[in-house]
Design a protein around this motif. Structure first.
Motif, PDB file in Angstrom:
ATOM      1  N   LEU A   1       6.772  -3.701   8.897  1.00 41.29           N
ATOM      2  CA  LEU A   1       5.852  -4.738   9.366  1.00 41.29           C
ATOM      3  C   LEU A   1       6.252  -6.104   8.816  1.00 41.29           C
ATOM      4  CD1 LEU A   1       2.431  -2.877   8.967  1.00 41.29           C
ATOM      5  CD2 LEU A   1       3.647  -3.347  11.099  1.00 41.29           C
ATOM      6  N   LEU A   2       6.534  -6.159   7.525  1.00 48.89           N
ATOM      7  CA  LEU A   2       6.943  -7.439   6.929  1.00 48.89           C
ATOM      8  C   LEU A   2       8.248  -7.931   7.549  1.00 48.89           C
ATOM      9  CD1 LEU A   2       6.155  -6.799   3.149  1.00 48.89           C
ATOM     10  CD2 LEU A   2       4.783  -8.088   4.808  1.00 48.89           C
ATOM     11  N   ALA A   3       9.180  -7.018   7.772  1.00 49.16           N
ATOM     12  CA  ALA A   3      10.474  -7.398   8.358  1.00 49.16           C
ATOM     13  C   ALA A   3      10.310  -7.919   9.776  1.00 49.16           C
ATOM     14  CB  ALA A   3      11.422  -6.202   8.356  1.00 49.16           C
ATOM     15  N   ASN A   4       9.266  -7.444  10.462  1.00 46.29           N
ATOM     16  CA  ASN A   4       9.013  -7.877  11.837  1.00 46.29           C
ATOM     17  C   ASN A   4       8.079  -9.075  11.931  1.00 46.29           C
ATOM     18  OD1 ASN A   4      10.669  -5.938  13.005  1.00 46.29           O
ATOM     19  ND2 ASN A   4       9.032  -4.425  13.151  1.00 46.29           N
ATOM     20  N   GLY A   5       7.696  -9.629  10.784  1.00 46.05           N
ATOM     21  CA  GLY A   5       6.924 -10.864  10.799  1.00 46.05           C
ATOM     22  C   GLY A   5       5.419 -10.712  10.729  1.00 46.05           C
ATOM     23  N   TRP A   6       4.918  -9.517  10.426  1.00 49.13           N
ATOM     24  CA  TRP A   6       3.471  -9.364  10.273  1.00 49.13           C
ATOM     25  C   TRP A   6       3.040 -10.116   9.015  1.00 49.13           C
ATOM     26  CZ3 TRP A   6      -0.071  -6.571  13.351  1.00 49.13           C
ATOM     27  CH2 TRP A   6       0.495  -5.951  14.456  1.00 49.13           C
ATOM     28  N   SER A   7       1.948 -10.868   9.128  1.00 45.83           N
ATOM     29  CA  SER A   7       1.588 -11.794   8.056  1.00 45.83           C
ATOM     30  C   SER A   7       0.298 -11.440   7.322  1.00 45.83           C
ATOM     31  CB  SER A   7       1.448 -13.212   8.636  1.00 45.83           C
ATOM     32  OG  SER A   7       0.496 -13.238   9.687  1.00 45.83           O
ATOM     33  N   ASP A   8      -0.465 -10.453   7.810  1.00 45.99           N
ATOM     34  CA  ASP A   8      -1.756 -10.109   7.200  1.00 45.99           C
ATOM     35  C   ASP A   8      -1.861  -8.589   7.154  1.00 45.99           C
ATOM     36  OD1 ASP A   8      -4.355  -9.745   6.411  1.00 45.99           O
ATOM     37  OD2 ASP A   8      -5.220 -11.221   7.787  1.00 45.99           O
ATOM     38  N   VAL A   9      -1.287  -8.000   6.106  1.00 48.42           N
ATOM     39  CA  VAL A   9      -1.182  -6.542   6.008  1.00 48.42           C
ATOM     40  C   VAL A   9      -1.896  -6.041   4.758  1.00 48.42           C
ATOM     41  CG1 VAL A   9       0.398  -4.572   5.824  1.00 48.42           C
ATOM     42  CG2 VAL A   9       1.033  -6.569   7.214  1.00 48.42           C
ATOM     43  N   THR A  10      -2.720  -5.018   4.945  1.00 47.48           N
ATOM     44  CA  THR A  10      -3.412  -4.338   3.855  1.00 47.48           C
ATOM     45  C   THR A  10      -3.008  -2.866   3.874  1.00 47.48           C
ATOM     46  OG1 THR A  10      -5.329  -5.827   3.915  1.00 47.48           O
ATOM     47  CG2 THR A  10      -5.675  -3.652   2.938  1.00 47.48           C
ATOM     48  N   VAL A  11      -2.734  -2.307   2.712  1.00 49.57           N
ATOM     49  CA  VAL A  11      -2.430  -0.878   2.585  1.00 49.57           C
ATOM     50  C   VAL A  11      -3.471  -0.261   1.663  1.00 49.57           C
ATOM     51  CG1 VAL A  11      -0.731   0.875   1.968  1.00 49.57           C
ATOM     52  CG2 VAL A  11       0.032  -1.332   2.889  1.00 49.57           C
ATOM     53  N   VAL A  12      -4.138   0.780   2.157  1.00 47.41           N
ATOM     54  CA  VAL A  12      -5.172   1.477   1.396  1.00 47.41           C
ATOM     55  C   VAL A  12      -4.726   2.915   1.175  1.00 47.41           C
ATOM     56  CG1 VAL A  12      -7.585   2.216   1.344  1.00 47.41           C
ATOM     57  CG2 VAL A  12      -6.975   0.041   2.426  1.00 47.41           C
ATOM     58  N   ASP A  13      -4.827   3.385  -0.054  1.00 41.83           N
ATOM     59  CA  ASP A  13      -4.489   4.783  -0.327  1.00 41.83           C
ATOM     60  C   ASP A  13      -5.286   5.279  -1.515  1.00 41.83           C
ATOM     61  OD1 ASP A  13      -2.060   6.719   0.696  1.00 41.83           O
ATOM     62  OD2 ASP A  13      -2.672   7.199  -1.340  1.00 41.83           O
ATOM     63  N   ILE A  14      -5.582   6.560  -1.503  1.00 45.10           N
ATOM     64  CA  ILE A  14      -6.353   7.161  -2.591  1.00 45.10           C
ATOM     65  C   ILE A  14      -5.533   7.288  -3.866  1.00 45.10           C
ATOM     66  CG2 ILE A  14      -5.761   9.550  -2.007  1.00 45.10           C
ATOM     67  CD1 ILE A  14      -8.708  10.278  -2.564  1.00 45.10           C
ATOM     68  N   ALA A  15      -4.206   7.310  -3.730  1.00 47.87           N
ATOM     69  CA  ALA A  15      -3.317   7.564  -4.867  1.00 47.87           C
ATOM     70  C   ALA A  15      -2.651   6.281  -5.346  1.00 47.87           C
ATOM     71  CB  ALA A  15      -2.255   8.590  -4.484  1.00 47.87           C
ATOM     72  N   ALA A  16      -3.012   5.834  -6.538  1.00 48.93           N
ATOM     73  CA  ALA A  16      -2.376   4.648  -7.108  1.00 48.93           C
ATOM     74  C   ALA A  16      -0.865   4.822  -7.259  1.00 48.93           C
ATOM     75  CB  ALA A  16      -3.021   4.298  -8.451  1.00 48.93           C
ATOM     76  N   PRO A  17      -0.361   6.000  -7.664  1.00 48.26           N
ATOM     77  CA  PRO A  17       1.097   6.139  -7.789  1.00 48.26           C
ATOM     78  C   PRO A  17       1.848   5.927  -6.477  1.00 48.26           C
ATOM     79  CG  PRO A  17      -0.006   7.900  -8.990  1.00 48.26           C
ATOM     80  CD  PRO A  17      -1.059   7.189  -8.187  1.00 48.26           C
ATOM     81  N   ALA A  18       1.213   6.255  -5.364  1.00 45.23           N
ATOM     82  CA  ALA A  18       1.857   6.038  -4.066  1.00 45.23           C
ATOM     83  C   ALA A  18       2.008   4.549  -3.784  1.00 45.23           C
ATOM     84  CB  ALA A  18       1.047   6.702  -2.960  1.00 45.23           C
ATOM     85  N   LEU A  19       0.959   3.781  -4.043  1.00 41.93           N
ATOM     86  CA  LEU A  19       1.023   2.336  -3.823  1.00 41.93           C
ATOM     87  C   LEU A  19       2.012   1.685  -4.787  1.00 41.93           C
ATOM     88  CD1 LEU A  19      -2.752   1.473  -3.280  1.00 41.93           C
ATOM     89  CD2 LEU A  19      -1.003   1.940  -1.556  1.00 41.93           C
TER      90      LEU A  19
END
Length: 206
Positions: A60-78
């Motif tokens: 997404l960042l490489a394609n120019g997306w400018s407002d991205v949120t990632v949510v996950d239950i596992a802190a180690p994954a993030l």
């Protein structure tokens, strides 16, 4: 004693590298194809539910997306995703959260969920997901959900799943969401097993 969901997923990502889990994709082609199919502007606020260590955020960042949120239950994954992105990680909003307890701070134009919903095996879990979805989407938002198809696996990562087709997923989400399209995908795990997925795209009604 039953393990809490967050403990389970923290352990999964502590014990395995991101490329060693069954849902790993070297390239997030199905997700990107879904976005391209609906020609979504890259300025649209985007949330990846259960994005974890997925490399979708990189694409997404490489394609120019400018407002991205990632949510996950596992802190180690993030943390794994942040380490991989390096300085680019500061351009993403990261949240540790259980979707059945998550209170979105914003309303998003794209809600993307690859392989979270099928872990919600109890009606009250699906109701909680729907509440978060309603709170976290704007009118006309696209909702992209991929889960195990009816002929897909019965378990994942040692946990039971609830498989869905387009009809059962639409019923679970409710009348506030209109099904726009659906298709099937065969995902191949890192060790060569084939998993049948059902992909659905909905529009949030006003």
């Amino acid at each position: 004693m039953t393990e809490e969901p967050r403990q389970h997923w923290d352990r999964v990502y502590s014990d395995k590298a991101p490329s060693e889990v069954s849902w790993f994709q070297s390239e997030p082609r199905p997700s990107l194809a879904a976005l391209a199919r609906f020609d979504v502007p890259h300025t649209t606020p985007f949330v990846d539910i259960g994005g974890g260590a997925s490399n979708l955020v990189d694409a997404l960042l490489a394609n120019g997306w400018s407002d991205v949120t990632v949510v996950d239950i596992a802190a180690p994954a993030l943390e794994a995703a942040q380490a991989r992105l390096g300085e680019a990680a500061v351009g993403v909003h990261w949240e540790v959260g259980d979707i059945t307890r998550w209170n979105p701070r914003h309303r998003y134009g794209v809600w993307h969920d690859r392989a979270v919903f099928h872990f919600l095996t109890e009606p009250e879990q699906r109701d909680a997901y729907r509440r978060a979805l309603l709170a976290g989407t704007a009118p006309d938002a696209l909702v992209i959900i991929a889960n195990f198809a009816p002929d897909g696996p019965e378990k994942c990562s040692g946990l039971p799943v609830q498989r869905h087709d387009a009809a059962s997923l639409a019923a679970a989400l409710g009348s506030a969401f209109t099904l726009l399209d659906n298709w099937r995908e065969e995902h191949v795990t890192p060790w060569g097993d084939a998993q049948k997925f059902s992909w659905c795209v909905f529009r949030r009604e006003k």
